[in-house]
Design a protein around this motif. Sequence first.
Motif, mmCIF file in Angstrom:
data_model
loop_
_atom_site.group_PDB
_atom_site.id
_atom_site.type_symbol
_atom_site.label_atom_id
_atom_site.label_comp_id
_atom_site.label_asym_id
_atom_site.label_seq_id
_atom_site.Cartn_x
_atom_site.Cartn_y
_atom_site.Cartn_z
ATOM 1 N N PRO A 75 0.796 -1.238 0.000
ATOM 2 C CA PRO A 75 0.000 0.000 0.000
ATOM 3 C C PRO A 75 0.829 1.289 0.000
ATOM 4 O O PRO A 75 0.259 2.373 -0.082
ATOM 5 C CB PRO A 75 -0.800 -0.118 1.299
ATOM 6 N N SER A 76 2.150 1.179 0.069
ATOM 7 C CA SER A 76 2.963 2.392 0.120
ATOM 8 C C SER A 76 2.813 3.185 -1.185
ATOM 9 O O SER A 76 2.551 2.615 -2.244
ATOM 10 C CB SER A 76 4.427 2.057 0.394
ATOM 11 N N PRO A 77 2.981 4.507 -1.101
ATOM 12 C CA PRO A 77 2.779 5.346 -2.286
ATOM 13 C C PRO A 77 3.873 5.137 -3.330
ATOM 14 O O PRO A 77 4.963 4.647 -3.025
ATOM 15 C CB PRO A 77 2.815 6.769 -1.730
ATOM 16 N N ALA A 78 3.570 5.539 -4.555
ATOM 17 C CA ALA A 78 4.549 5.466 -5.641
ATOM 18 C C ALA A 78 5.693 6.443 -5.361
ATOM 19 O O ALA A 78 5.516 7.448 -4.683
ATOM 20 C CB ALA A 78 3.875 5.802 -6.967
ATOM 21 N N ARG A 79 6.862 6.114 -5.881
ATOM 22 C CA ARG A 79 8.017 7.007 -5.784
ATOM 23 C C ARG A 79 7.862 8.094 -6.838
ATOM 24 O O ARG A 79 7.527 7.804 -7.985
ATOM 25 C CB ARG A 79 9.297 6.231 -6.125
ATOM 26 N N LEU A 80 8.104 9.314 -6.463
ATOM 27 C CA LEU A 80 8.043 10.410 -7.430
ATOM 28 C C LEU A 80 9.464 10.811 -7.815
ATOM 29 O O LEU A 80 10.298 11.083 -6.953
ATOM 30 C CB LEU A 80 7.284 11.600 -6.859
ATOM 31 N N VAL A 81 9.734 10.816 -9.118
ATOM 32 C CA VAL A 81 11.048 11.162 -9.645
ATOM 33 C C VAL A 81 10.880 12.383 -10.542
ATOM 34 O O VAL A 81 10.002 12.395 -11.419
ATOM 35 C CB VAL A 81 11.643 9.978 -10.443
ATOM 36 N N PHE A 82 11.710 13.391 -10.316
ATOM 37 C CA PHE A 82 11.622 14.609 -11.125
ATOM 38 C C PHE A 82 12.252 14.370 -12.491
ATOM 39 O O PHE A 82 13.451 14.112 -12.616
ATOM 40 C CB PHE A 82 12.314 15.774 -10.405
ATOM 41 N N ASP A 83 11.421 14.397 -13.526
ATOM 42 C CA ASP A 83 11.871 14.214 -14.898
ATOM 43 C C ASP A 83 10.884 14.928 -15.815
ATOM 44 O O ASP A 83 10.010 14.305 -16.421
ATOM 45 C CB ASP A 83 11.956 12.725 -15.237
ATOM 46 N N PRO A 84 10.985 16.258 -15.895
ATOM 47 C CA PRO A 84 9.989 17.027 -16.647
ATOM 48 C C PRO A 84 9.943 16.720 -18.139
ATOM 49 O O PRO A 84 8.945 16.982 -18.797
ATOM 50 C CB PRO A 84 10.399 18.478 -16.401
ATOM 51 N N LYS A 85 10.985 16.098 -18.699
ATOM 52 C CA LYS A 85 11.001 15.773 -20.126
ATOM 53 C C LYS A 85 10.288 14.463 -20.446
ATOM 54 O O LYS A 85 10.033 14.172 -21.602
ATOM 55 C CB LYS A 85 12.447 15.716 -20.625
ATOM 56 N N SER A 86 9.965 13.684 -19.431
ATOM 57 C CA SER A 86 9.302 12.394 -19.649
ATOM 58 C C SER A 86 7.856 12.603 -20.087
ATOM 59 O O SER A 86 7.159 13.483 -19.567
ATOM 60 C CB SER A 86 9.320 11.566 -18.364
ATOM 61 N N PRO A 87 7.387 11.786 -21.016
ATOM 62 C CA PRO A 87 5.978 11.892 -21.412
ATOM 63 C C PRO A 87 5.021 11.452 -20.295
ATOM 64 O O PRO A 87 3.832 11.742 -20.355
ATOM 65 C CB PRO A 87 5.870 10.959 -22.623
ATOM 66 N N HIS A 88 5.555 10.782 -19.286
ATOM 67 C CA HIS A 88 4.735 10.327 -18.151
ATOM 68 C C HIS A 88 4.714 11.333 -17.002
ATOM 69 O O HIS A 88 4.093 11.078 -15.974
ATOM 70 C CB HIS A 88 5.246 8.979 -17.635
ATOM 71 N N ALA A 89 5.399 12.451 -17.158
ATOM 72 C CA ALA A 89 5.491 13.448 -16.083
ATOM 73 C C ALA A 89 4.153 14.150 -15.875
ATOM 74 O O ALA A 89 3.400 14.385 -16.819
ATOM 75 C CB ALA A 89 6.573 14.467 -16.404
ATOM 76 N N ASN A 90 3.903 14.488 -14.600
ATOM 77 C CA ASN A 90 2.687 15.252 -14.294
ATOM 78 C C ASN A 90 2.962 16.741 -14.527
ATOM 79 O O ASN A 90 4.031 17.118 -15.017
ATOM 80 C CB ASN A 90 2.204 14.956 -12.864
ATOM 81 N N ALA A 91 2.004 17.594 -14.178
ATOM 82 C CA ALA A 91 2.128 19.035 -14.423
ATOM 83 C C ALA A 91 3.337 19.648 -13.710
ATOM 84 O O ALA A 91 3.912 20.633 -14.183
ATOM 85 C CB ALA A 91 0.851 19.747 -13.986
ATOM 86 N N TYR A 94 6.963 15.620 -12.291
ATOM 87 C CA TYR A 94 7.297 14.384 -11.575
ATOM 88 C C TYR A 94 6.671 13.170 -12.261
ATOM 89 O O TYR A 94 5.538 13.226 -12.730
ATOM 90 C CB TYR A 94 6.812 14.441 -10.128
ATOM 91 N N VAL A 95 7.444 12.096 -12.293
ATOM 92 C CA VAL A 95 6.976 10.826 -12.848
ATOM 93 C C VAL A 95 6.733 9.875 -11.680
ATOM 94 O O VAL A 95 7.602 9.708 -10.819
ATOM 95 C CB VAL A 95 8.019 10.219 -13.814
ATOM 96 N N ALA A 96 5.543 9.265 -11.655
ATOM 97 C CA ALA A 96 5.236 8.258 -10.624
ATOM 98 C C ALA A 96 5.903 6.949 -11.014
ATOM 99 O O ALA A 96 5.640 6.398 -12.086
ATOM 100 C CB ALA A 96 3.726 8.082 -10.498
ATOM 101 N N MET A 97 6.790 6.474 -10.146
ATOM 102 C CA MET A 97 7.530 5.236 -10.385
ATOM 103 C C MET A 97 7.015 4.156 -9.432
ATOM 104 O O MET A 97 6.359 4.463 -8.431
ATOM 105 C CB MET A 97 9.028 5.473 -10.146
ATOM 106 N N PRO A 98 7.310 2.893 -9.726
ATOM 107 C CA PRO A 98 6.862 1.816 -8.850
ATOM 108 C C PRO A 98 7.332 2.002 -7.403
ATOM 109 O O PRO A 98 8.387 2.586 -7.157
ATOM 110 C CB PRO A 98 7.496 0.564 -9.456
#
Length: 138
Positions: A75-91, A94-98
């Motif tokens: 149940p732990s939250p996803a890891r957030l990784v700062f990668d603004p160039k990724s197509p998976h990045a949020n506004a 940050y990209v939610a990683m496993p």
Amino acid sequence: MPITSNSMNIFNVAGSAMTAQSQRMNVTASNLANAESVAGPDGMPYRAKQVVFEVASSGNRDIGGVRVAGVIEDPSPARLVFDPKSPHANAEGYVAMPNVNVVEEMTNMISASRSYQANVEVLNTAKTLMVKTLTIGQ
């Protein structure tokens, strides 16, 4: 002394533990394989899984073995990784990683492997003792 179901119980207990630890190693391997998966088939990051054990009752007063009660998502939250160039990045970029902690998973793998090995030794020792017991009367 005849070989009874009680004297065979050690084989059932150790065998059930080996089966459970084998499944634990498979789940851990899956977690490690997906540790860097940005998105799964559902478009969401992979969620780490954990194996839950329970006592496998033998149906009588003997001590039971172990079985896998289920495999649950961590149940732990996803890891957030700062990668603004990724197509998976949020506004915010940050990209939610496993939520897989590689160090914890490697520790789980080592623990499961050692538990499996310990149960192999239990089986080998029990087999040796039974063979020696059978040769006493010869």
